[in-house]
Design an enzyme around this catalytic site. Structure first.
Site, PDB file in Angstrom:
ATOM      1  N   GLY A   1       0.371  -1.403  -0.340  1.00 39.96           N
ATOM      2  CA  GLY A   1      -0.003   0.036  -0.062  1.00 39.96           C
ATOM      3  C   GLY A   1       0.613   1.484  -0.013  1.00 39.96           C
ATOM      4  O   GLY A   1      -0.096   2.079  -0.511  1.00 39.96           O
ATOM      5  N   GLU A   2       2.155   1.590   0.324  1.00 45.21           N
ATOM      6  CA  GLU A   2       3.309   2.218   0.227  1.00 45.21           C
ATOM      7  C   GLU A   2       3.361   3.345  -1.221  1.00 45.21           C
ATOM      8  O   GLU A   2       3.560   1.803  -1.882  1.00 45.21           O
ATOM      9  CB  GLU A   2       3.989   2.179   1.648  1.00 45.21           C
ATOM     10  CG  GLU A   2       2.997   2.078   2.976  1.00 45.21           C
ATOM     11  CD  GLU A   2       4.803   1.981   4.097  1.00 45.21           C
ATOM     12  OE1 GLU A   2       6.185   1.942   3.769  1.00 45.21           O
ATOM     13  OE2 GLU A   2       4.671   0.588   4.815  1.00 45.21           O
ATOM     14  N   ALA A   3       3.704   4.420  -1.012  1.00 44.53           N
ATOM     15  CA  ALA A   3       4.026   4.303  -2.234  1.00 44.53           C
ATOM     16  C   ALA A   3       5.337   4.354  -2.905  1.00 44.53           C
ATOM     17  O   ALA A   3       5.686   3.856  -3.826  1.00 44.53           O
ATOM     18  CB  ALA A   3       3.478   6.151  -2.442  1.00 44.53           C
TER      19      ALA A   3
END
Length: 861
Positions: free
Chosen positions: A582-584
């Site tokens: 989920g982390e960019a």
């Protein structure tokens, strides 16, 4: 006659035509090529026996003078379509064949027997039962004759004719006669294959008939399921019956012939996959009978296929909440037959539960049977069926314990335990025992502690997988340490569980305990090839910012081949095996490496890797936008094209190229395999999906089972594994270690039943035998924890140390403890405390019952 046959075909929805085309030639396309039969396989006499030579020479012998002249009016009589005339003429033709007058060739260099057989078989549409009987007799005489050479397509025509008559005839006698004739003809065909000096033609005949029956057995049944007397169902049942007869009565040449093993892999295994999930009990019964017979005779050739069928079909039927009671019952009965063979049961454990890359068949089977006996959910349509299933599962678990004890005693009586290596291989050294080569490529570092020895299989003469020579390894602890392999597999499983919860902690455990190499390449390979990993955890680990995790990501991406793939195909392949985190920042690192790898393998597609990086991000955004139910306003094609202008080194990518990407993503969502399987299973298991019936739900579930099994067959197609067989008594230790919990939990349900009258006396005796066998195995191998657990439970079930009322079950438990003290007392160790406690309590109660003074009354009057 033709009108009657047409009426039958119309009534049965074209099934008559299907029966007539039973042995049609293989279709083109993906159909595997037929192996060549140019020479005999085995070390037979090149000159052959006198009988074989005589049969081979028949085609070159001139016809008996005058036979052709007499045959012409008989052929014309068969064409008259008058039943009485046809009956007499067919009877005469049968006599001509029986007396050996049908031989040689006729005008046009066509074998005389082919002309005669075509004449006989052309009468099959006649519905008169006397004519049908004469056809069957004439065909049988021709095929089984020692002087008439019926081969190749003519043989298939003969089989097809008898099969057709069996299907379309309404007369029970004709059906039985046609069935018996088919069986007799196939017996002759395969007996010729096993005869000394068997010709290549005999091999080809057997192969063609076997392949045709396999193809017929795979034909799908119409929906809804046909009636019991329908032609479609009878056709499938007859083909399966004949296949079972062939496999069960096969000889050494069929069992060891490379071409026939190839045919079993290509055709029969696929047929078993499709029929092994059938809701029709008769079809399932025959499929399971064939599977059990294959294990008995072909286990060394079909190690991978047996593993797939076990784990993906049999065990899934037991676990499914949608499978019917008869399906579960037949499956348990098949397992009961298998576990009744002690050596076979041990071999299953060694080859699958001790194989680091295989499914634990023995352990899963015991766990599945145990869950059946413990579950409170409905297993079938009625409560009575549920009780029968639970009892059958309980009996099978006791049979497992019986077989373990029988095998242990038998091996000890033999004094076995010496290691035997495969033919042509040097004896294994100490160094070899610590590293056994795996199937296919170099094994993953986490598997370096052991595995199944195997290599790449050669190609069969027809382009398929070669059967190869049977290689059975009778292994002892000196050659392959199966116990260590079993424990290592358990450790790897624990490592997978830890990884799914905490990826970094799991990798650390795998390094310290399982021997996973501390290199990025080793960890990347583990993440790609190990079953059971949570794809979310894989994505999180690959996206971590630590230097080692980055190196693992680079190694992981570099191991994927993107050459000659379109950009969306490459992205799908990349995202198939893990969830994007989920982390960019994590996504950024992953997309950057993907773009670099794709451009290095597909030069000229983009100006540089930055273009691929930006476009990959755009496609991920488009995938989310197009397929998320939470986004109401969807991105249009023109918006997608506009969004990606100027990304190709300040230039534009071709508009048709971007439009094709837009269409590919919006019409086909990018999903990982785990997501797709989860959705399919959810759809199959959804009980409120249009209020679908249980049978329809299982049909959906079985389609998934068959598809997954076919994919596994393809994945293992180029691999050939060594089949291990052992007579080392020490291998019973890890076997019992794998199943004792399931056995104890299952048998305890009977002893904990609230009402004593609810449990039959025979079932109590069965469970007590299981307890005695379990204690014997545990005591014999010094397994103190397991031994004490079973003895303690037995002592508990005597009720001697409680205030509960004793019943028949409790008395049997006490008798069993006394019997164990007498037979296995030398190995009970600390479990003697429970035995003596029971004896003491029994003596105390006996004294009370006889009026004797207790210790308290003596010391405290």
């Amino acid at each position: 006659g033709a009108e009657a046959a047409a009426a039958v075909e119309a009534e049965e929805g074209g099934a008559g035509a299907e029966a007539a085309a039973i042995l049609s030639p293989a279709p083109s396309g993906r159909e595997p090529a037929t192996p060549s039969f140019s020479s005999p396989d085995h070390d037979a006499d090149p000159d052959g026996t006198a009988a074989a030579a005589a049969r081979m020479a028949l085609d070159d012998v001139a016809p008996v003078p005058g036979t052709d002249r007499y045959f012409v009016p008989l052929r014309l009589a068969c064409e008259s379509k008058l039943p009485r005339i046809m009956e007499v003429s067919l009877h005469c033709i049968q006599k001509i064949i029986a007396y050996g007058y049908v031989r040689g060739k006729v005008a046009g260099e066509k074998p005389f027997v082919d002309v005669v057989m075509e004449t006989i078989c052309s009468c099959k549409d006649e519905e008169d039962k006397e004519v049908q009987l004469q056809i069957v007799q004439a065909v049988n005489t021709a095929v089984t004759s020692a002087v008439t050479a019926v081969h190749d397509t003519t043989l298939l025509l003969a089989v097809k004719t008898c099969f057709y008559i069996y299907l379309v005839s309404k007369n029970g006698t004709i059906q039985k006669t046609a069935n018996a004739t088919l069986t007799q003809m196939l017996d002759v065909v395969f007996a010729r294959l096993e005869s000394p000096g068997a010709s290549s033609m005999a091999q080809k005949d057997a192969f063609l008939v076997f392949r045709s029956l396999c193809k017929l057995s795979m034909k799908p049944l119409p929906e809804p399921l046909p009636a019991d007397d329908s032609i479609e169902l009878r056709s499938k049942l007859l083909s399966l019956q004949l296949l079972y007869s062939i496999i069960a009565s096969s000889g050494e040449r069929f069992r060891g012939g490379e071409k026939f093993v190839w045919a079993i892999r290509q055709y029969l295994c696929l047929s078993l996959l499709k029929n092994g999930v059938s809701p029709i009990p008769a079809i399932l019964q025959l499929s399971l009978d064939i599977f059990v017979t294959l294990i008995k005779y072909f286990k060394a050739h079909l190690k991978s296929e047996i593993g797939v069928f076990f784990s993906n079909i049999l065990l899934r039927i037991l676990e499914s909440s949608n499978s019917s009671g008869p399906q579960k019952r037949l499956t348990i009965q098949a397992l009961r037959v298998l576990v009744a063979e002690p050596q076979l049961m041990v071999d299953l454990f060694l080859n699958y539960d001790c194989d680091l890359e295989g499914k634990g068949i023995f352990t899963s089977m015991c766990d599945g049977l145990s869950r059946l006996t413990l579950t409170l959910q409905a297993l079938s349509e009625t409560t009575e069926q549920d009780a029968q299933l639970k009892q059958l599962a309980l009996e099978t678990l006791v049979a497992i314990a019986d077989s373990m004890v029988a095998w242990e005693r038998d091996v000890k009586a033999e004094g076995a335990g010496a290691a035997v290596t495969p033919v042509g291989q040097r004896p294994p050294s100490i160094a070899d025992s610590s590293s056994v080569s795996m199937v296919g490529p170099e094994p993953s570092p986490v598997h370096r502690g052991g595995g199944e020895a195997a290599g790449e299989a050669g190609q069969s003469p027809g382009g398929g997988e070669a059967g190869g020579e049977v290689t059975a390894v009778v292994a002892s602890r000196e050659s392959v340490d199966f116990e260590a392999m079993f424990h290592r597999k358990h450790e790897v499983h624990e490592g997978v569980i830890k990884f799914n919860m905490k990826p970094k902690r799991g990798i650390r455990y795998l390094r310290e305990v399982c021997g996973l190499e501390d290199t990025p390449q080793a960890v990347a390979r583990f993440l790609r090839e190990t079953d059971g990993l949570d794809k979310r955890a894989v994505g999180d680990y690959l996206g971590e910012g630590e230097d080692f995790c980055k190196q693992v990501l680079y190694a992981y991406v570099d191991s994927i081949d993107f050459a000659n793939l379109t950009f969306d195909q490459a992205l799908r392949r990349f995202l198939t095996h893990f969830w994007l985190p989920g982390e960019a920042q994590k996504i950024d690192r992953m997309m950057e490496k993907f773009a670099e790898r794709y451009c290095s393998q597909n030069e000229g597609v983009f100006a540089n890797a930055d273009t691929a990086y930006v476009l990959a991000y755009s496609l991920i955004m488009l995938n989310t936008d197009a397929h998320s139910s939470q986004i109401k306003k969807k991105m249009t094609q023109q918006e997608f094209v506009n969004m990606n202008r100027g990304i190709n080194d300040s230039g534009d990518l071709p508009t048709p190229f971007l439009e094709s990407l837009y269409q590919a993503i919006t019409t086909n969502e990018i999903k990982i395999k785990e997501m797709m399987e989860h959705e399919r299973r959810a759809a199959a298991a959804s009980s409120d999906a249009a209020r679908t019936s249980r049978s329809k739900l299982f049909n959906l579930e079985s389609a998934i089972m068959v598809k997954e099994s076919q994919e596994l067959f393809k994945a293992k197609a180029r691999k050939r594994a060594v089949y291990h067989s052992s007579r080392n008594v020490e291998h019973a230790r890890p076997m019992f270690e794998a199943c004792w919990c399931a056995l104890l939990a299952s048998w305890s349900t009977i002893m904990e039943e609230r009402y004593d009258d609810a449990v039959p006396v025979e079932l109590v005796a069965l469970v007590m035998r299981g307890f005695a066998n379990a204690v014997h195995i545990a005591a014999e191998f010094g397994m103190a924890t397991e031994r004490d657990a079973f003895v303690t439970m037995l002592a508990k079930y005597t009720y001697l140390d409680s205030g509960k009322t004793m019943g028949g079950r409790n008395i049997e438990a006490f008798k069993t403890i006394l019997s164990l003290a007498l037979t296995d007392g030398d190995h009970l160790g600390g479990a003697w405390a429970q035995v003596l406690k029971c004896l003491s309590e029994f003596q105390r109660l006996h004294m009370i019952g006889t009026g004797a003074k207790t210790d308290a009354s003596i010391f405290f009057p």
